[in-house]
Design a protein around this motif. Structure first.
Motif, PDB file in Angstrom:
ATOM      1  N   THR A 251     -80.862  57.479 -40.404  1.00 60.26           N
ATOM      2  CA  THR A 251     -80.757  56.577 -39.254  1.00 60.26           C
ATOM      3  C   THR A 251     -81.872  55.538 -39.302  1.00 60.26           C
ATOM      4  OG1 THR A 251     -79.904  58.419 -37.965  1.00 60.26           O
ATOM      5  CG2 THR A 251     -80.616  56.489 -36.735  1.00 60.26           C
TER       6      THR A 251
ATOM      7  N   ASP B  74     -74.948  52.663 -46.958  1.00 62.79           N
ATOM      8  CA  ASP B  74     -75.329  53.928 -46.320  1.00 62.79           C
ATOM      9  C   ASP B  74     -74.884  55.037 -47.268  1.00 62.79           C
ATOM     10  OD1 ASP B  74     -75.716  56.202 -44.882  1.00 62.79           O
ATOM     11  OD2 ASP B  74     -74.357  55.698 -43.238  1.00 62.79           O
TER      12      ASP B  74
ATOM     13  N   LYS C  15     -81.150  65.805 -46.917  1.00 61.06           N
ATOM     14  CA  LYS C  15     -79.791  66.331 -47.114  1.00 61.06           C
ATOM     15  C   LYS C  15     -79.706  66.922 -48.527  1.00 61.06           C
ATOM     16  CE  LYS C  15     -77.522  63.709 -43.492  1.00 61.06           C
ATOM     17  NZ  LYS C  15     -76.671  62.564 -43.155  1.00 61.06           N
TER      18      LYS C  15
HETATM   19  C1  LIG Z   1     -76.237  62.153 -42.010  1.00 63.94           C
HETATM   20  C2  LIG Z   1     -75.785  60.764 -42.142  1.00 63.94           C
HETATM   21  C3  LIG Z   1     -76.419  59.731 -41.451  1.00 63.94           C
HETATM   22  C4  LIG Z   1     -77.540  59.986 -40.476  1.00 63.94           C
HETATM   23  O1  LIG Z   1     -78.611  60.557 -41.164  1.00 63.94           O
HETATM   24  P1  LIG Z   1     -79.870  61.216 -40.450  1.00 63.94           P
HETATM   25  O2  LIG Z   1     -80.676  61.681 -41.607  1.00 63.94           O
HETATM   26  O3  LIG Z   1     -79.320  62.329 -39.621  1.00 63.94           O
HETATM   27  O4  LIG Z   1     -80.556  60.185 -39.641  1.00 63.94           O
HETATM   28  C5  LIG Z   1     -75.978  58.445 -41.679  1.00 63.94           C
HETATM   29  N1  LIG Z   1     -74.964  58.187 -42.523  1.00 63.94           N
HETATM   30  C6  LIG Z   1     -74.307  59.166 -43.195  1.00 63.94           C
HETATM   31  C7  LIG Z   1     -73.191  58.808 -44.117  1.00 63.94           C
HETATM   32  C8  LIG Z   1     -74.701  60.490 -43.033  1.00 63.94           C
HETATM   33  O5  LIG Z   1     -74.073  61.463 -43.701  1.00 63.94           O
END
Ligand SMILES: *Cc1c(COP(=O)(O)O)cnc(C)c1O
Length: 473
Positions: free
Chosen positions: A142, A262, A294
């Motif tokens: 984010t 993203d 992640k």
């Molecule tokens: C998880 C995610 C986000 C948000 O990420 P955070 O680390 O929770 O801020 C944005 N875009 C995608 C595609 C995601 O999978």
């Protein structure tokens, strides 16, 4: 008690609990044991007039906290796209806290600044991005997209001859932002925080996998003059799909638009040779968001904002003050790239996780998670009444229950009942979502240790739940 002996007593208890929590394999039962009210009661033990002994405080924290933990650190977690906080990253994080460095600038934390600098170089190498791109170590995707889109906002205005830093946003030429109809929700939050309203956004149609349709972008973008930003996605949260980046960058760059990616979790396919084709072409963009917490399994919180144009990045984020200015041979100031001055030394944990996994460890893990997802697909795909809604290309699966001929309400009700059964059994941590009006069981295989044996258990649970729902309806 001296400070040091109080720390030792408290830290030893914390470490013992940390090691116990990190037992290998699945965490059973999967969902937290305590209700909301129980957790309130456990934590609300009153604010003492006189402070309590440190070790006793940690004991109370363990007693309360351990009743409400979600097992994303374990192999039976399949709910959100979240990482498992690699244990060696956690160890580095313990040191990060104990060292207590303020990683705002090189002078306040030289080791932290250089750890970031070096980890940044390794990240760009692994992700095959330009080695001279600039990176901010942010809290997550984010914030990383927020940083990248700030740089984009400044640069597209500069290209129109407008100096945002001098003139401000009010009165600036209107920027149009083109984004897929299924862009991640946080992108919308970022845009709102950056001063974009819904009328600045142009939604581009998506296909059944949630991928932006490049022809629709081409048709729509031609209707707008002035500064433009195009936001693409590498890894859709339900399908794992990747936007057709080659056509998107061709169209976008022909219209002088800044292209942001993203790639919160999906971007990591670029580090795996046989999956890399999915992420091919994304290097042509102008900025990239990738999460550390992640697929890379860096402890929370960790995300990377990567910007091709370092000058635009620093122009929008840099903090200038006399007491920040260092000498010419100082290392980089982390605060030149992120919105905060005082901040956690996030580079240590990233450095430690990259060292522990190595190139091969990253590859092996991502390959295994994708293999696990295909394994689940193989088990479920021919079962009557189970429908896999997406093309399984990486680690994401969207599953719906009920005959394709049934009305949507019937299918949705069946899927919700399967989810209830899975929650009742509590052997795996799973969740649903709603995708294009359909209730789904959404499976993300992304927890560090998850392997085929965990998928066999998950598949067994899903089949049993579906069986029960069918025989009781
Ligand atoms: C998880 C995610 C986000 C948000 O990420 P955070 O680390 O929770 O801020 C944005 N875009 C995608 C595609 C995601 O999978």
């Amino acid at each position: 008690m001296t400070d040091q002996s109080e720390f030792k007593a408290a830290a030893e208890r914390a470490l013992a609990e940390a090691v116990a929590w990190r037992e290998d394999g699945p965490k059973l039962p999967a969902a937290p044991a305590a209700s909301t009210q129980e957790l309130r009661d456990l934590f609300d033990i009153g604010l003492p007039d006189d402070g309590r002994n440190g070790a006793a405080v940690i004991d109370n924290l363990i007693a309360a906290g351990s009743r409400g933990l979600v097992p994303n650190t374990h192999s039976n977690f399949f709910a959100w796209v979240m990482g498992a906080s690699h244990p060696v990253g956690v160890a580095a994080d313990i040191l990060t806290s104990a060292w207590g460095q303020n990683a705002g600038i090189y002078r306040t934390a030289p080791a932290a600044a250089i750890a970031e600098e070096v980890a940044a170089k390794w990240l760009l190498d692994l992700l095959r991005l330009p080695p001279d791109a600039s990176i901010a170590f942010a809290t997550g995707a984010t914030m990383a997209s927020f940083i990248c889109l700030s740089a984009a906002r400044s640069e597209v205005l500069k290209q129109e001859g407008y100096d945002l830093e001098e003139e401000g946003l009010i009165g600036a030429p209107k920027i149009h932002v083109f984004l897929g109809a299924e862009a991640h929700a946080t992108i919308h939050t970022d845009l709102r925080q950056l001063g974009f309203g819904r009328k600045n956004l142009v939604e581009i149609e998506v296909d059944t996998e949630g991928r932006m349709i490049a022809d629709d972008l081409e048709a729509k973008i031609a209707n707008y003059t002035g500064p433009k930003i195009v936001i693409t996605q590498a890894g859709h949260i339900n399908s794992g799909a990747f936007d057709p980046i080659q056509s998107i960058t061709r169209v976008a760059h022909a219209h002088n638009a800044w292209v942001h990616v993203d790639g919160a979790f999906g971007f990591w396919v670029r580090a795996v040779p046989e999956l890399a084709h999915l992420g091919e072409g994304f290097e042509k963009a102008d900025s990239w968001t990738v999460d550390g917490h992640k697929w890379l399994q860096v402890p929370y919180d960790s995300g990377f904002a990567i910007v091709r144009n370092e000058e635009a990045h620093r122009r929008t984020m840099g903090i200038e003050a006399s007491y920040i200015a260092g000498s010419a041979d100082d290392g980089r100031n982390p605060s030149h790239f992120a919105p905060e001055l005082s901040r956690r030394a996030r580079g240590f944990a990233v450095w430690a996780v990259l060292q522990t996994l190595g190139r091969n460890g990253v590859e092996e893990m991502i390959r295994r998670h994708c293999r696990c997802t295909r394994h689940l697909e193989t088990i479920l795909k021919d079962v009557s009444g189970i429908r896999i809604l997406n093309e399984v290309i990486i680690n994401q699966m969207a599953i719906a229950f009920g005959d394709g001929e049934d009305p949507l309400e019937v299918r949705n009700a069946l899927t919700l009942r399967v989810l209830d059964k899975l929650r009742e059994e509590n052997r795996n941590f799973v969740l649903g979502a709603n995708w294009k009006g359909q209730e789904i069981l959404r499976i993300s295989v992304i927890s560090r240790q998850t392997d085929i044996a965990d998928i066999d258990v998950l598949a067994e649970s899903i089949l049993k739940a579906w069986d029960t729902v069918q025989t009781t309806s």
